[in-house]
Design a protein around this motif. Structure first.
Motif, PDB file in Angstrom:
ATOM      1  N   UNK A 134      -2.554   4.416   8.833  1.00 43.05           N
ATOM      2  CA  UNK A 134      -3.669   5.159   8.419  1.00 43.05           C
ATOM      3  C   UNK A 134      -4.104   3.427   7.512  1.00 43.05           C
ATOM      4  N   UNK A 135      -2.760   3.020   7.150  1.00 44.42           N
ATOM      5  CA  UNK A 135      -3.403   1.892   6.727  1.00 44.42           C
ATOM      6  C   UNK A 135      -4.057   0.507   7.633  1.00 44.42           C
ATOM      7  N   UNK A 136      -3.829   0.556   8.654  1.00 46.41           N
ATOM      8  CA  UNK A 136      -4.741  -0.704   9.269  1.00 46.41           C
ATOM      9  C   UNK A 136      -5.783   0.090   9.071  1.00 46.41           C
ATOM     10  N   UNK A 154      -6.912   9.687  10.105  1.00 47.52           N
ATOM     11  CA  UNK A 154      -5.451   9.648   9.943  1.00 47.52           C
ATOM     12  C   UNK A 154      -4.640   9.712   8.543  1.00 47.52           C
ATOM     13  N   UNK A 155      -5.545   9.624   8.176  1.00 47.41           N
ATOM     14  CA  UNK A 155      -5.173  10.039   5.947  1.00 47.41           C
ATOM     15  C   UNK A 155      -5.973  10.563   5.667  1.00 47.41           C
ATOM     16  N   UNK A 173       0.563  -1.167  -0.104  1.00 48.81           N
ATOM     17  CA  UNK A 173       0.264  -0.689  -0.038  1.00 48.81           C
ATOM     18  C   UNK A 173       0.439   1.212   0.419  1.00 48.81           C
ATOM     19  N   UNK A 174       2.126   1.382   0.782  1.00 47.11           N
ATOM     20  CA  UNK A 174       3.131   2.116   0.735  1.00 47.11           C
ATOM     21  C   UNK A 174       3.119   2.355  -0.856  1.00 47.11           C
ATOM     22  N   UNK A 190      -6.738  -2.609  -3.997  1.00 44.05           N
ATOM     23  CA  UNK A 190      -5.792  -3.221  -3.457  1.00 44.05           C
ATOM     24  C   UNK A 190      -6.487  -3.051  -2.132  1.00 44.05           C
ATOM     25  N   UNK A 191      -6.530  -2.107  -1.815  1.00 49.58           N
ATOM     26  CA  UNK A 191      -7.672  -2.294   0.136  1.00 49.58           C
ATOM     27  C   UNK A 191      -8.581  -3.314   0.079  1.00 49.58           C
ATOM     28  N   UNK A 192      -9.510  -3.373  -1.539  1.00 50.57           N
ATOM     29  CA  UNK A 192     -10.749  -3.863  -1.115  1.00 50.57           C
ATOM     30  C   UNK A 192     -10.080  -5.197  -0.853  1.00 50.57           C
TER      31      UNK A 192
END
Length: 326
Positions: A79-81, A130-131, A40-41, A53-55
């Motif tokens: 924030x990805x968590x 967070x984002x 994700x980064x 990709x998150x989905x």
């Protein structure tokens, strides 16, 4: 004539042709959550690719959350968590409701769908904090409103505004609008087509949202020509796609989508090729072009819900299209 069909094997992995995503997800499921974080980064501000990709990672976390729990325990403010937690809860909500029509869904299923959707909305608020630049938490918030859309029309418009403020032609945002405003959820055919055609018309050449009217046509045919019968009404649905005005719009959408060069396979590239191949099959139009699409798609079916509008199993629909294309 059937050489392509005979060679076809169906890969139903949700990652489709994004092999980097597939590898990172599999490593995460094996306990290496850092692989998901790195993926994700590296995706950066490519919002369409990030959303896809998150989905897929969210589905994995919804089914097997241990790796996400470990990640959150180590980096609680990542924030990805937060965004993956929201998507995982939304995936669990969808599984709880099931995918049958409303009249074939129990009160208990609706109740659990509402409970988990509420938790997903709360988790998405944390991700927004967070984002703030990321449109995806707003997409998850939009999705959560499917549980109680009759009372959330105003909130839906407000959240939609926040999402498009961050990414005006975000595919996931606009596909949620088409879904929310379709007749089987909380709108009408007119509202659905407006939600599809508006961004498709104004978006720049090459944008994925140029293809949204195809989804609206799929939804319309599903609702008008046998919502509960699927394959039994395939002929009537296909007749609709053979109307000259429908074929014309499909061609125009495809031309705009491809106008900036051959679209990539990752992100929404495979799904949109499936949409176009399916629309061509239903219209019995451009068999040679459909063969080229199927060759580009390869085995990657993933989860292409539009096939389920016309066949009881997605793979059955994909194989029918590939067989026709030859």
């Amino acid at each position: 004539m059937f050489g392509l069909f005979r060679r076809l094997r169906v890969d139903a992995d949700y990652s489709q042709a994004d092999l980097e995503l597939r590898a990172a997800r599999d490593r995460a499921l094996a306990g290496d959550w850092v692989a998901a974080g790195n993926l994700l980064g590296a995706t950066g501000r490519d919002w369409e690719l990030r959303g896809r990709r998150i989905a897929v990672l969210g589905i994995a976390a919804g089914h097997s959350p241990r790796w996400l729990d470990q990640w959150e325990a180590t980096l609680p403010d990542d924030p990805n968590v937060a965004v993956l937690r929201a998507d995982a809860l939304m995936d669990q909500a969808g599984e709880a409701r099931g995918y049958a029509s409303a009249r074939n869904t129990t009160r208990e299923q609706f109740r659990e769908f509402d409970r988990l959707s509420t938790l997903a909305a709360q988790a998405s608020a944390r991700a927004m904090e967070l984002n703030p630049d990321d449109p995806h938490p707003w997409v998850t918030r939009l999705t959560s409103m499917l549980a109680d859309g009759h009372r959330q029309h105003d909130e839906f418009h407000e959240a939609m505004g926040e999402a498009v403020k961050r990414d005006p032609y975000n595919f996931d945002t606009h596909i949620m609008a088409v879904t929310f405003f379709c007749q089987k959820w909380y709108g009408s055919h007119e509202q659905m087509f407006a939600a599809a055609r508006g961004p498709a018309t104004s978006a720049p050449v090459g944008s994925s949202v140029a293809m949204l009217p195809l989804l609206a046509h799929f939804e319309y045919a599903l609702r008008e020509y046998g919502f509960d019968t699927r394959a039994e009404s395939l002929s009537a649905k296909a007749d609709y796609f053979r109307r000259p005005e429908v074929i014309g719009e499909i061609q125009a959408c495809a031309a705009k989508w491809r106008g900036a060069g051959e679209p990539r396979l990752i992100g929404r590239g495979i799904t949109l090729r499936h949409w176009l191949a399916l629309a061509n099959f239903l219209a019995q139009h451009d068999r040679a072009g459909t063969k080229a699409l199927v060759e580009q798609i390869g085995p990657y079916l993933g989860n292409t819900a539009a096939y389920g509008y016309f066949w009881m199993r997605q793979a059955e629909g994909f194989r029918a299209v590939a067989k026709w294309a030859g």
